[in-house]
Structure formats: structure tokens, C-alpha cells
Design a protein around this motif. Structure first.
Motif, PDB file in Angstrom:
ATOM      1  N   ALA A   1       0.863  -1.183   0.000  1.00 30.50           N
ATOM      2  CA  ALA A   1       0.000   0.000   0.000  1.00 30.50           C
ATOM      3  C   ALA A   1       0.894   1.225   0.000  1.00 30.50           C
ATOM      4  CB  ALA A   1      -0.918  -0.004   1.214  1.00 30.50           C
TER       5      ALA A   1
ATOM      6  N   ARG B   1       8.337   0.074   4.578  1.00 27.22           N
ATOM      7  CA  ARG B   1       8.108  -1.360   4.737  1.00 27.22           C
ATOM      8  C   ARG B   1       7.893  -2.029   3.378  1.00 27.22           C
ATOM      9  NH1 ARG B   1       4.271  -0.886   8.111  1.00 27.22           N
ATOM     10  NH2 ARG B   1       5.299  -1.029  10.114  1.00 27.22           N
TER      11      ARG B   1
ATOM     12  N   ALA C   1      -3.194  -8.350   5.730  1.00 29.13           N
ATOM     13  CA  ALA C   1      -1.949  -7.762   6.199  1.00 29.13           C
ATOM     14  C   ALA C   1      -1.158  -7.253   5.004  1.00 29.13           C
ATOM     15  CB  ALA C   1      -1.154  -8.822   6.956  1.00 29.13           C
ATOM     16  N   LEU C   2      -0.348  -6.235   5.242  1.00 30.78           N
ATOM     17  CA  LEU C   2       0.522  -5.714   4.194  1.00 30.78           C
ATOM     18  C   LEU C   2       1.916  -5.490   4.771  1.00 30.78           C
ATOM     19  CD1 LEU C   2      -1.749  -3.145   2.340  1.00 30.78           C
ATOM     20  CD2 LEU C   2      -1.121  -5.443   1.598  1.00 30.78           C
ATOM     21  N   PRO C   3       2.948  -5.793   4.013  1.00 30.39           N
ATOM     22  CA  PRO C   3       2.919  -6.418   2.690  1.00 30.39           C
ATOM     23  C   PRO C   3       2.528  -7.900   2.760  1.00 30.39           C
ATOM     24  CG  PRO C   3       5.085  -5.458   3.207  1.00 30.39           C
ATOM     25  CD  PRO C   3       4.315  -5.503   4.464  1.00 30.39           C
TER      26      PRO C   3
ATOM     27  N   LYS D   1       1.014 -17.901   1.165  1.00 32.35           N
ATOM     28  CA  LYS D   1       1.061 -16.477   1.503  1.00 32.35           C
ATOM     29  C   LYS D   1       2.133 -16.226   2.556  1.00 32.35           C
ATOM     30  CE  LYS D   1      -3.736 -15.253   0.724  1.00 32.35           C
ATOM     31  NZ  LYS D   1      -5.011 -15.025   1.398  1.00 32.35           N
ATOM     32  N   ILE D   2       2.851 -15.159   2.371  1.00 27.14           N
ATOM     33  CA  ILE D   2       3.802 -14.731   3.392  1.00 27.14           C
ATOM     34  C   ILE D   2       3.524 -13.275   3.684  1.00 27.14           C
ATOM     35  CG2 ILE D   2       6.227 -14.424   3.984  1.00 27.14           C
ATOM     36  CD1 ILE D   2       6.874 -16.637   2.002  1.00 27.14           C
ATOM     37  N   ILE D   3       3.314 -12.962   4.947  1.00 32.85           N
ATOM     38  CA  ILE D   3       3.073 -11.555   5.273  1.00 32.85           C
ATOM     39  C   ILE D   3       4.271 -11.014   6.038  1.00 32.85           C
ATOM     40  CG2 ILE D   3       0.567 -11.808   5.253  1.00 32.85           C
ATOM     41  CD1 ILE D   3       0.559 -11.926   8.238  1.00 32.85           C
ATOM     42  N   GLY D   4       4.503  -9.720   5.867  1.00 31.03           N
ATOM     43  CA  GLY D   4       5.620  -9.085   6.553  1.00 31.03           C
ATOM     44  C   GLY D   4       6.614  -8.505   5.570  1.00 31.03           C
ATOM     45  N   ASP D   5       7.686  -7.941   6.121  1.00 30.30           N
ATOM     46  CA  ASP D   5       8.658  -7.250   5.257  1.00 30.30           C
ATOM     47  C   ASP D   5       9.699  -8.205   4.676  1.00 30.30           C
ATOM     48  OD1 ASP D   5      10.281  -7.789   7.416  1.00 30.30           O
ATOM     49  OD2 ASP D   5      10.195  -5.741   8.209  1.00 30.30           O
ATOM     50  N   LEU D   6       9.504  -9.513   4.890  1.00 33.34           N
ATOM     51  CA  LEU D   6      10.357 -10.564   4.306  1.00 33.34           C
ATOM     52  C   LEU D   6      11.822 -10.422   4.736  1.00 33.34           C
ATOM     53  CD1 LEU D   6       8.887 -10.471   0.670  1.00 33.34           C
ATOM     54  CD2 LEU D   6       7.987 -11.681   2.662  1.00 33.34           C
ATOM     55  N   SER D   7      12.024  -9.937   5.954  1.00 34.86           N
ATOM     56  CA  SER D   7      13.387  -9.623   6.388  1.00 34.86           C
ATOM     57  C   SER D   7      14.195 -10.868   6.767  1.00 34.86           C
ATOM     58  CB  SER D   7      13.338  -8.648   7.570  1.00 34.86           C
ATOM     59  OG  SER D   7      12.454  -9.148   8.554  1.00 34.86           O
ATOM     60  N   ASP D   8      13.529 -11.982   7.006  1.00 34.79           N
ATOM     61  CA  ASP D   8      14.256 -13.204   7.368  1.00 34.79           C
ATOM     62  C   ASP D   8      14.259 -14.136   6.151  1.00 34.79           C
ATOM     63  OD1 ASP D   8      15.047 -15.704   8.254  1.00 34.79           O
ATOM     64  OD2 ASP D   8      14.131 -15.445  10.242  1.00 34.79           O
TER      65      ASP D   8
ATOM     66  N   ARG E   1      13.367 -17.882   6.438  1.00 30.63           N
ATOM     67  CA  ARG E   1      11.944 -18.190   6.643  1.00 30.63           C
ATOM     68  C   ARG E   1      11.118 -17.939   5.384  1.00 30.63           C
ATOM     69  NH1 ARG E   1       9.717 -15.788  11.979  1.00 30.63           N
ATOM     70  NH2 ARG E   1       7.848 -16.757  11.134  1.00 30.63           N
ATOM     71  N   VAL E   2      11.543 -16.992   4.575  1.00 36.98           N
ATOM     72  CA  VAL E   2      10.850 -16.777   3.297  1.00 36.98           C
ATOM     73  C   VAL E   2      11.032 -18.010   2.409  1.00 36.98           C
ATOM     74  CG1 VAL E   2      10.698 -15.362   1.222  1.00 36.98           C
ATOM     75  CG2 VAL E   2      11.089 -14.274   3.439  1.00 36.98           C
TER      76      VAL E   2
ATOM     77  N   GLU F   1       2.410 -17.529   6.336  1.00 39.79           N
ATOM     78  CA  GLU F   1       3.689 -17.495   7.032  1.00 39.79           C
ATOM     79  C   GLU F   1       3.954 -16.041   7.406  1.00 39.79           C
ATOM     80  OE1 GLU F   1       6.951 -19.467   8.550  1.00 39.79           O
ATOM     81  OE2 GLU F   1       5.427 -20.440   7.301  1.00 39.79           O
TER      82      GLU F   1
ATOM     83  N   VAL G   1       6.673 -13.284   8.253  1.00 41.82           N
ATOM     84  CA  VAL G   1       8.104 -12.989   8.245  1.00 41.82           C
ATOM     85  C   VAL G   1       8.275 -11.482   8.360  1.00 41.82           C
ATOM     86  CG1 VAL G   1      10.269 -13.208   7.010  1.00 41.82           C
ATOM     87  CG2 VAL G   1       8.556 -15.004   6.792  1.00 41.82           C
ATOM     88  N   GLY G   2       8.640 -11.051   9.554  1.00 41.20           N
ATOM     89  CA  GLY G   2       8.905  -9.630   9.750  1.00 41.20           C
ATOM     90  C   GLY G   2       7.657  -8.823  10.041  1.00 41.20           C
ATOM     91  N   ASP G   3       7.876  -7.533   9.970  1.00 43.83           N
ATOM     92  CA  ASP G   3       6.885  -6.566  10.409  1.00 43.83           C
ATOM     93  C   ASP G   3       5.783  -6.373   9.353  1.00 43.83           C
ATOM     94  OD1 ASP G   3       5.913  -4.755  12.172  1.00 43.83           O
ATOM     95  OD2 ASP G   3       7.184  -3.107  11.482  1.00 43.83           O
ATOM     96  N   TYR G   4       4.555  -6.190   9.811  1.00 45.84           N
ATOM     97  CA  TYR G   4       3.459  -5.902   8.867  1.00 45.84           C
ATOM     98  C   TYR G   4       2.394  -5.053   9.540  1.00 45.84           C
ATOM     99  CZ  TYR G   4       1.216  -9.849  11.309  1.00 45.84           C
ATOM    100  OH  TYR G   4       0.695 -10.677  12.265  1.00 45.84           O
ATOM    101  N   THR G   5       1.438  -4.575   8.752  1.00 46.71           N
ATOM    102  CA  THR G   5       0.278  -3.860   9.287  1.00 46.71           C
ATOM    103  C   THR G   5      -0.965  -4.547   8.741  1.00 46.71           C
ATOM    104  OG1 THR G   5       0.042  -2.414   7.394  1.00 46.71           O
ATOM    105  CG2 THR G   5       1.509  -1.660   9.159  1.00 46.71           C
TER     106      THR G   5
END
Lengths: 97, 477
Positions: free
Chosen positions: A19, A24, A65-67, A79-86, A89-90, B111, B113-117
Motif C-alpha cells: 500500500a 516497509r 496484512a501488508l505487505p 502467503k507470506i506476510i511481513g517485510d520478508l526480512s528473514d 523463513r521466506v 507465514e 516474516v517480519g513486520d506488517y500492518t
């Protein structure tokens, strides 16, 4: 090109929902590009969908959730949510071996 | 409204009527407008229905479009489930007065992984809210987020932001949640939704289930604090808020005929007071139902409407029996003026009975209501409960100016004057019918034990039932 001989022609169709160009979002896209270039070189597509521009697309993939990264291909959808920093785990989440 | 506000008084809290009659009475006008209301209770207690009815009534009665955000049922399931309640969601959708946003969350699919909103949720809600111009929203049940996502810290921060976001848009929200162990909700979301909390309950006692509703909290407003029974039927939800705290109902000097001319005469010449409560006590077979039938017939013949609640006989049986003493009920049933509500007392608990009768009264809007016999309810509760129930019933009728006639069956050997229901102090007029032996004949003697606010006869009259109707003789013929 065929580093994984078991599935030589498999294409990875990935879709990243964000968004706007938030830190992020940018982080997630950067992380995703790095992973793809490293592990899926030459056999992936990334489609970035900015829901600020096309909000009606959020319901289609049940995005909350985003991203959110959606693996459209190969099936099944993941689906993977989050900033994919690890990165580890991605890879697990996308089932990239 | 604003112009009448004095400089020191805050303007009254704006309210959004729920359209569910009883809830609007208890909350003195509805839910807090532009704020979220939490509706909590165990599974199957009616949370989803309340949320849905809030939106449907909002759309149909107050022209406020509503968005139903469902975390459990799909749009198709919701449409089917509420069609039985007479809600046509498809029609409302076509008129852009209603929309469902179904949100599916499966922890196994995702899954983290990391920060989200939860911006995706916000974008989806904003999209529909804008499309239909939603003024109301239902979130059923938002706590599903806790089951679908892992990062509780993010969920809590986002919930807080969500409710603030809805408030900023002035949207009136109903948020449902499962009851927790010792808390209102399982995940403690009352922390974020604290303006108004409604608790629903579904209890089974003696194999009889009763649904109850209570407003636990209403910030900035007074509200009824009791538990109120409610029922869910083909009209949706009915809550029965019949505990009038004050005795300030409108009183009239208008009289209405008892349907029996000589009885009117005994009552000072004009019959009962309109809006009063009448009790007829007596042993079995003394003519209580006949007097009640004569009363409703007189009412219907004047062109008014009557509701006859019977716990013992079917409408067909009452009609046949009354036909034998010259009272034609059938004509008034056909004309739509006489309505019957016949149920077995064992069909439900006291409060369910009360709710059902109240529901009929509100829908049919009769001038006269008969409950025959009120003592049938005794088997369904303790005396204290029966008294409380009757008090509510009487209050409801008085508020609406309905004349209420109760019959009370006295058991063999019981003193009819010491009525077991304990309601004699609540009634305005009390008639007694008892078997007397006069000149070696068993006759029915009728007398007026009390009749508030009117000069009345002290005579014992002989009640005679014949094919010509009801007669009250001064002496045995």
C-alpha cells in the motif's frame, strides 16, 4: 539455468501486495528481489500490486496484512506476510529448496 | 436540539437507533452514534443476528447503509441464514444499502516474516464504505484475527487503530465477540471498544432455555440495567424491556364495557376503566373464560382489536364453547379484530412467555388483552418470578393504554380471596366468582372485591350462563 534438474521448466509466479511506497513496502520488495535473483534466477515473475491504486483487488486474494506475498505458481497458493526480512523463513514459506 | 442546550450543559450523546424496539428503549434511544458497541456472549446466543438486524433496520428504517464484515460466514451463508427472519439482503445490496465483506483467515496458509500492518483490512473496508456510503458497520467477530495471525502485538495495535479510524469517520459500529472466562471477551477487546457493552446470554434452567440481554455499560448515558429476555423469531429479535421504573403512565377516565351489561352496572354503570388491569378469580367452571370472552367480544364489536392469550384451550375449542352461550367469536376472528395466542405453559420459561405475549401486543396493537388463566404460568416459575413477570406485563399494557384482563384459577380448597398469584395488589379491579349453595341449588356467585377509583356494587350476584348469553341476577330464579 537448470540448477534444479528435477523441475527444470517450473516458473515462479509471485505477487506482492503493498500500500504505497512505504519504507516497509520498499524493504519487502528489495528483500523479495534479492531472494528471487539468488534462488530463482531466470524463472520467476514478480507482480507488484499497490492497493492504494487498485483497492478492489484486495478482496480477490483475501489480503488483510501488508505487505503480503502470494505465490500463485507453482500451486498450491502460499502467503507470506511481513517485510520478508528473514530470508531463511521466506524460503521455507515459499517452499524453495 | 443544539439551540436548547444551556451553556453549561453538554449536548446529549447522539444515538443511532438500532431499530430493535426493546434495545432502543433500554438504551434510551439506541447505540452511541459514531462509536463502537461491543456485543458479547457465548456461541449461539444471537450476536450475529443482533449485528445483522442493526444493519438491516438501519438500511430499511433509517436510510443508513451498512457494511457487514464477516470473519465466519460467507456472504451466501449469511443471505440464507437471515432470509428466515424476513431480511432480503440481496435486495438491500442492489439498492446499495448493504454489503458483506467476507474475510477469510487461515493460520496454516500464512507465514509471518517480519513486520506488517493490517492496511489490507483498512483498504478493503474503506473501499466498500465509500462505495455504499456506509454509516454503520458490523464486525463479526473481529477476534478471529487472533486465531488467524500470530503476532498479537501487531493485532492489538491495529485494532486500536481500527476503532479510532471508524470513530474518525463517524461510523456506528457493532463489534461481536465470544465471552471469555471471567472477562467480557476472550481476547480482552473491551479495552478498545468501551463506549457501550451489551451482554447476551442463553441459559437453560429446568430444561427450558431463555435468551437474555443486558446493557453492562453505556458511557455517557443512562440505561436500563436489568436482564431482559429476548426472543428470535420470524420477525428478527424482540427484546422485552418491560420494567417501568416509574409509575407515570397516562391515566384516563374513559370507561369501556365489560361486555356484560349488568356487570357494567355493578361497576358504577360504565364498566372498567380503559387501560386498567382486571383480575377474575374463581374455581374451575365458574365462568371466568366466559366473562373474558364476553369482554373481548364487546371490544371487537366496537371495532377495536383484542388479543386473547389462552394457556389451556385451542382457539377452535374456545370458539365452540363460547358459541354455546351465544358468544360469537368466529365473526370477530374472521374480521381480523380478535387474535388468539395459544401456547402450552410448558412450551417455554416464564420470560419466553412474556416475550412472546409482548411481541404480539407490540405487533397487533390491541386495545384489550386477556390472559386466561394467568395461573397456568405458575407451574413455570417461582412465585416471585411470576409476580415480577406480571408486573412487567401490567406495565407494558398500562404504558400502551391497553386494558388487561387476567383470569386466575383457584384450586379446590383454596381461598379465592387469598389469590395465590399474589398480584391482587397490582390489579385495579378484582372480580370473584365462587360456587354458592342457595336454596339447595348450586349457583355461581359473582362479586366485586375491589375496584379502584369507582363506586361499585357490594352485592353478590348470581352468574348464569345460557344460550342467550351471560346474565347476572340479583336473586336465584
Amino acid at each position: 539455468m537448470s540448477e534444479q534438474p528435477s523441475q527444470p521448466t517450473e516458473t515462479w509466479n509471485l505477487r506482492l501486495y503493498i500500500a504505497g511506497q512505504t519504507p516497509r513496502s520498499i524493504k519487502a520488495l528489495t528483500n523479495l528481489r534479492t531472494i528471487c535473483q539468488t534462488y530463482l534466477e531466470g524463472r520467476y515473475t514478480i507482480e507488484v500490486i499497490d492497493l492504494i491504486e487498485t483497492p478492489q483487488l484486495a478482496s480477490r486474494d483475501q489480503i488483510l496484512a501488508l505487505p503480503t506475498l502470494v505465490r500463485k505458481l507453482p500451486p498450491p497458493i502460499r502467503k507470506i506476510i511481513g517485510d520478508l526480512s528473514d530470508i531463511e523463513r521466506v524460503l521455507v514459506g515459499l517452499e524453495i529448496h | 436540539m443544539r439551540s436548547t442546550t444551556t451553556p453549561h450543559a453538554l449536548p446529549p450523546l447522539p444515538k443511532a437507533p438500532s431499530g430493535i424496539h426493546g434495545i432502543d428503549v433500554i438504551t434510551e434511544g439506541g447505540l452511541p452514534r459514531g462509536r463502537p458497541t461491543l456485543v458479547c456472549g457465548n456461541a449461539g446466543c444471537g450476536k450475529t443476528l443482533l449485528a445483522m438486524e442493526f444493519l438491516v433496520r438501519g438500511a430499511t428504517e433509517y436510510a443508513e447503509p451498512g457494511l457487514f464484515v464477516s470473519f465466519e460466514e460467507t456472504r451466501e451463508e449469511l443471505i440464507t441464514n437471515v432470509s428466515a427472519l424476513g431480511f432480503d439482503l440481496i435486495d438491500l445490496e442492489e439498492k446499495n444499502l448493504f454489503a458483506v465483506e467476507y474475510i477469510f483467515l487461515d493460520r496454516n496458509d500464512i507465514e509471518e516474516v517480519g513486520d506488517y500492518t493490517l492496511d489490507g483490512l483498512f483498504i478493503r473496508l474503506a473501499h466498500v464504505i465509500e462505495r455504499i456510503g456506509a454509516r454503520r458497520i458490523a464486525l463479526d467477530t473481529i477476534e478471529a484475527l487472533f486465531g488467524g495471525l500470530q503476532n498479537e502485538g501487531i493485532i492489538r495495535a491495529e485494532l486500536r487503530r481500527l476503532f479510532r479510524w471508524l470513530k474518525e469517520r463517524g461510523i456506528t459500529a457493532v463489534v461481536t465477540a465470544e465471552r471469555g472466562d471471567g472477562t467480557f471477551t476472550r481476547h480482552g477487546i473491551e479495552e478498545y471498544v468501551a463506549d457501550c457493552v451489551i451482554l447476551l446470554d442463553h441459559r437453560v434452567h429446568d430444561q427450558i432455555s431463555t435468551r437474555r440481554l443486558r446493557v453492562v455499560k453505556y458511557r455517557g448515558s443512562t440505561h436500563g440495567t436489568n436482564e431482559y429476555p429476548f426472543l428470535i423469531d420470524t420477525h428478527g429479535m424482540t427484546v422485552v424491556p418491560i420494567t417501568n421504573l416509574d409509575l407515570n403512565h397516562h391515566v384516563t377516565t374513559e370507561r369501556i364495557s365489560s361486555g356484560v351489561a349488568p356487570l357494567d352496572e355493578m361497576l358504577g354503570g360504565d364498566g372498567y376503566y380503559r387501560g386498567s388491569t382486571i383480575l377474575i378469580s374463581g374455581t374451575a367452571g365458574t365462568g371466568k373464560s366466559s366473562l373474558a370472552a364476553a369482554f373481548v367480544t364487546g371490544t371487537c364489536e366496537r371495532g377495536e382489536t383484542a388479543l386473547y392469550v389462552s394457556f389451556e384451550e385451542s382457539p377452535a375449542q374456545i370458539t365452540r364453547n363460547m358459541g354455546s352461550i351465544g358468544i360469537n367469536l368466529h365473526r370477530n376472528i374472521k374480521a381480523g379484530r380478535l387474535h388468539f395466542h395459544t401456547v402450552r405453559p410448558t412450551m417455554g420459561g416464564l420470560e419466553l412467555h412474556l416475550a412472546m405475549i409482548a411481541d404480539r401486543i407490540i405487533r397487533i396493537n390491541p386495545q384489550v388483552v386477556v390472559i386466561d388463566p394467568v395461573t397456568a404460568l405458575m407451574t413455570q416459575g417461582f412465585q416471585g418470578e411470576v409476580r415480577a413477570l406480571l408486573t412487567r406485563m401490567i406495565d407494558l399494557c398500562k404504558q400502551r393504554g391497553v386494558t388487561l384482563l387476567l383470569t386466575s384459577l383457584t384450586g379446590p380448597g383454596q381461598d379465592p380471596e387469598g389469590t395465590d398469584v399474589g398480584v391482587s395488589s397490582l390489579v385495579d379491579t378484582w372480580l370473584l366468582v365462587r360456587n354458592l349453595e342457595i336454596k339447595q341449588t348450586r349457583v355461581r356467585g359473582l362479586y366485586i372485591l375491589k375496584s379502584r377509583g369507582m363506586a361499585h356494587s357490594n352485592q353478590v350476584r348470581v352468574l348464569q350462563l345460557s344460550s342467550d348469553g351471560i346474565r347476572l341476577e340479583e336473586e336465584v330464579q
